[in-house]
Structures are given as structure tokens and as C-alpha cells.
Scaffold this active site. Structure first.
Site, PDB file in Angstrom:
ATOM      1  N   ASP A 120      26.527  62.427  48.873  1.00 48.09           N
ATOM      2  CA  ASP A 120      27.808  61.733  49.052  1.00 48.09           C
ATOM      3  C   ASP A 120      28.286  61.670  50.495  1.00 48.09           C
ATOM      4  OD1 ASP A 120      28.524  64.357  49.454  1.00 48.09           O
ATOM      5  OD2 ASP A 120      30.419  64.185  48.385  1.00 48.09           O
ATOM      6  N   GLU A 121      27.373  61.826  51.442  1.00 52.44           N
ATOM      7  CA  GLU A 121      27.813  61.896  52.833  1.00 52.44           C
ATOM      8  C   GLU A 121      26.775  61.277  53.753  1.00 52.44           C
ATOM      9  OE1 GLU A 121      30.154  65.755  53.642  1.00 52.44           O
ATOM     10  OE2 GLU A 121      28.614  65.676  55.176  1.00 52.44           O
TER      11      GLU A 121
END
Length: 380
Positions: A120-121
Site C-alpha cells: 500500500d505504499e
DNA sequence: TCTGGGGTCCTAGGACCC
DNA sequence: TCTGGGGTCCTAGGACCC
């Protein structure tokens, strides 16, 4: 991405929007994949946290749940006391991976120099993106946010700064759906007041040691003598702490990398004993080896270092590993080497976790010929 | 109320080689 | 009689991150 797993769940269960929801515990089984009809399930159909029995932690909580004090990595039994009415959903990594690919595709379409930092990054190098310098990067950040929202329905927060260290901190200034821009001159006013723990690379252990030295904020860390930090934390880490506090970070945005290891591990529903539960442990152990082998084959890697990890009932962990002559992706070969590792640890105490790891990875294309030469193509 | 699963990187000691 | 200075590889544990 903002509350990533929870936000993905809210896309398919829109009726949960605004409610406290936590993701964690059991893995969703393939048969449980959400169908279109699930979007209309009544709230009574969802499991409440208070009914949860067993081990496991929260991976993500919605912002409504966070208001009750529950958060990532918290045990589910503890979370159940804080917010018994929260709705509990099992994790569905396949779904999160699909959304992960989707948002990264959007990012790359705007800014191709992107570094993957997990599900998610990402880090993005704006430097050479046309228009990337407009309003200090805000215009491009807005376009990326809008692009991700349009493609996935998900929101994200973006930090813009002269380097990765500061950008990561900035990305947390204004969640959810924020954009924060940090310039070098903002160090004293916006970074130094923060607790040291906000630096990516200072975890709970280092933070506790810093606190014991009376160092609580990044500004206090910055005022320390480098020599003193080196005395306390070692040459490399001490110097890094000082640089980090001054916002110095020269790391490049790395767009490609090869995996170093692959592993599978599992925490049992109840603690198992090596003698008493021998058969069950044996089945789990073999299954872990088969899963790692399948992962290696699917992704096209072989490894030479086979290791195991045990966690005892009292939470102590031990690892053992062994390096074999030729890299493998064969389940039986992994099982044999891992079995030898297992024989080198004491098995008197009950176990709560067992894991199998293959390291020293090389692409399988580089390995086939070695096995041909050794006359062991079946172990490849 | 005990605390998931998948990773990376670092350190430090010992074996071994030149 | 006691004792070099590299270098690489292997192993175990630990800190940290998502």
C-alpha cells in the site's frame, strides 16, 4: 493508501461505511470471495468482534474503529474489549493485491520512476516529470490522487519533499486524503517537534533507548553530538540517527529489485507439542514446505539456504538454517533440509508457530544448467 | 487479552582460504 | 614460540517495516 485493507472492504460492503470495522484474524477462504449480492447483506449478517475467539491481530481498522482506540497489530481479543460492536472481516490478500496493482499502475502512468514499498505504499521521483514542480508538486500530487480515486475508488495521502525520509513523514501529516509539502527550510518548524518514533527506521526499541537518554523529539535528537550517538548506537546507526534528525537522506528511488527470500509461516490455533501432536505438526510442516516451493515455482526462483523458524508458547523464537549445494524449488528437497534444521532445536516446550524459509534466491533460469551438470534435474 | 505473516538489512562470531 | 592481515561464506538473532 488510506486504511488500505479496510477501504477495499468498504468498496464491496458499502453498507459498512462509517461503522467501526476491523480486518484481521482468519484468512478468507476462496469460497468466501465476496459476490455482488454481498453488497446488499444486512448488517446482522456480519460477525461482531465480541464473538471472536482465538488468536490473531488487527491488520487494519477503519477510521471509525480507530476512534475507539483500536489499531494495527493489536490483538483481536483486546480490540474486542475496546469496541465489541465493531464488525470483523477476515483478510483477503488476493483482493488487496489486485487493488495494489491497480493503484500502482495509475501512479506509473503519471510518474514512471516509482519504488514499490509493499502492498500500500510507493515512493515516486517527481524530479523529471513534466509539471512536477508546479506549486511545489501539489498539482501533480492532486492529479495522482484523482487518478487513483477514479480507477479504484480508494483515497491516498501524499507527502512531497526533497528526499524519501521527509516525504514519508510528510505523507502522514494529513491523513486521510491529504497532500503535505515539506521544504528544507521547514525542518525546524515541522519536523523537529515530532517524536523520534516518527522517523522511518526508529522503532520501539530504539525509541525506548532514546527516551532513556532524555531524547524525545527529533529536534532533541538533532542537537545531540554525533560522537555521543555513535557511542550509544554504534558507528553506522549512530551516524544515521544524526543525519535523519537533520532531514538528510540521499537514497535513490529504486524502481526494480530481486527478492532475497521467500517464506511461509503459521501460528497454530492452539499450542502444539512435538511429541504429543507429532502427526499434526508433521502435516503442517510438509504443507509449509509445499507452499514455499509453489511460491518459488510460480515466481521463477530457486534458493540454496533452507531455514525454519519456531516460536515457543512463551513467545521466544529460534531459527535454524542450512545452505545446500545447489539452489532448489523442489518441495521434497526443501522438506528434507528443513527437517534436518528441525532436528537441531530443543522440542520439549509447546510451539505456537512454525515457519519455513528459502533464502539466497537466484532466478531459476540461472539454475537449470547447474542441475543438469550435477545430474539432478529433478531437484531443480 | 497475549502478541499475524511476509519481508529486508545489520551485526557478530567462526570457518576457511590465500 | 605464538601468532599477520586480508577476504568470503555461513549461521543466529534482532530491529524494523508494511
Amino acid at each position: 493508501m488510506d486504511a488500505f485493507f479496510a477501504s477495499v472492504e468498504l468498496l464491496r460492503y458499502p453498507q459498512l461505511r462509517g461503522l467501526p470495522v476491523v480486518i484481521g484474524g482468519r484468512r478468507r477462504t476462496p469460497q468466501e470471495g465476496a459476490s455482488a449480492a454481498d453488497a446488499a447483506l444486512p448488517l446482522s449478517a456480519f460477525e461482531r468482534l465480541r464473538n471472536y475467539q482465538g488468536r490473531g491481530v488487527i491488520t487494519t481498522a477503519t477510521y471509525a474503529a480507530r476512534a475507539f482506540g483500536v489499531g494495527s497489530a493489536m490483538g483481536l481479543m483486546k480490540a474486542a474489549r475496546l469496541c465489541p460492536d465493531a464488525i470483523l472481516l477476515p483478510v483477503d490478500f488476493d483482493a488487496y493485491r489486485r487493488y495494489s496493482r491497480a493503484f500502482k499502475d495509475v501512479v506509473r502512468s503519471f510518474a514512471p520512476v516509482m519504488e514499490d514499498r509493499g502492498i500500500d505504499e510507493v515512493y515516486i521521483d517527481f524530479t523529471h516529470v513534466p509539471g512536477g514542480q508546479e506549486q511545489g508538486g501539489r498539482v501533480l500530487a492532486q492529479r495522482i490522487q484523482q487518478g487513483i480515486l477514479a480507477a479504484t475508488g480508494l483515497t491516498c495521502s501524499i507527502g512531497v519533499a526533497p528526499n524519501k525520509l521527509l516525504a514519508k513523514m510528510a505523507s502522514e501529516f494529513d491523513k486521510p486524503q491529504g497532500i503535505s509539502i515539506i521544504f528544507e527550510g521547514d525542518l525546524a518548524t515541522r519536523i523537529w517537534p515530532l517524536p523520534c518514533r516518527k522517523i522511518n527506521g526508529i522503532g520501539p526499541k530504539t525509541d525506548a533507548r532514546l527516551q532513556a537518554l532524555g531524547i524525545h523529539t527529533i529536534g532533541e535528537l538533532a542537537q545531540q553530538d554525533v560522537a555521543a550517538l555513535v557511542r550509544h548506537f554504534g558507528k553506522a546507526y549512530g551516524a544515521w540517527l544524526h543525519d535523519a534528525a537533520w532531514g538528510r537522506d540521499e537514497r535513490a528511488v529504486v524502481t526494480a529489485s530481486e527478492p532475497v527470500s521467500m517464506s511461509r509461516e503459521t501460528t497454530f490455533e492452539r499450542d502444539l507439542h512435538a511429541v504429543h501432536d507429532r502427526a499434526e505438526l508433521g502435516r503442517i510442516f510438509t504443507a509449509l514446505c509445499e507452499r514455499v516451493a509453489a511460491d518459488l515455482q510460480r515466481k521463477g526462483y530457486c534458493g540454496r539456504t533452507i531455514g525454519i523458524k519456531l516460536r515457543y508458547a512463551d513467545f521466544r523464537s529460534v531459527t535454524r538454517e542450512q545452505t545446500i549445494a545447489l539452489p532448489t524449488q523442489d518441495a521434497a528437497t526443501i522438506r528434507r533440509a528443513a527437517g534436518q534444521c528441525l532436528r537441531r532445536v530443543a522440542l520439549t516446550q509447546r510451539l505456537r508457530l512454525l515457519g519455513v524459509r528459502v533464502g539466497n534466491l537466484v532466478p531459476q533460469s540461472e539454475v537449470a544448467l547447474q542441475h543438469m551438470a550435477a545430474g539432478t534435474p529433478e531437484l531443480f
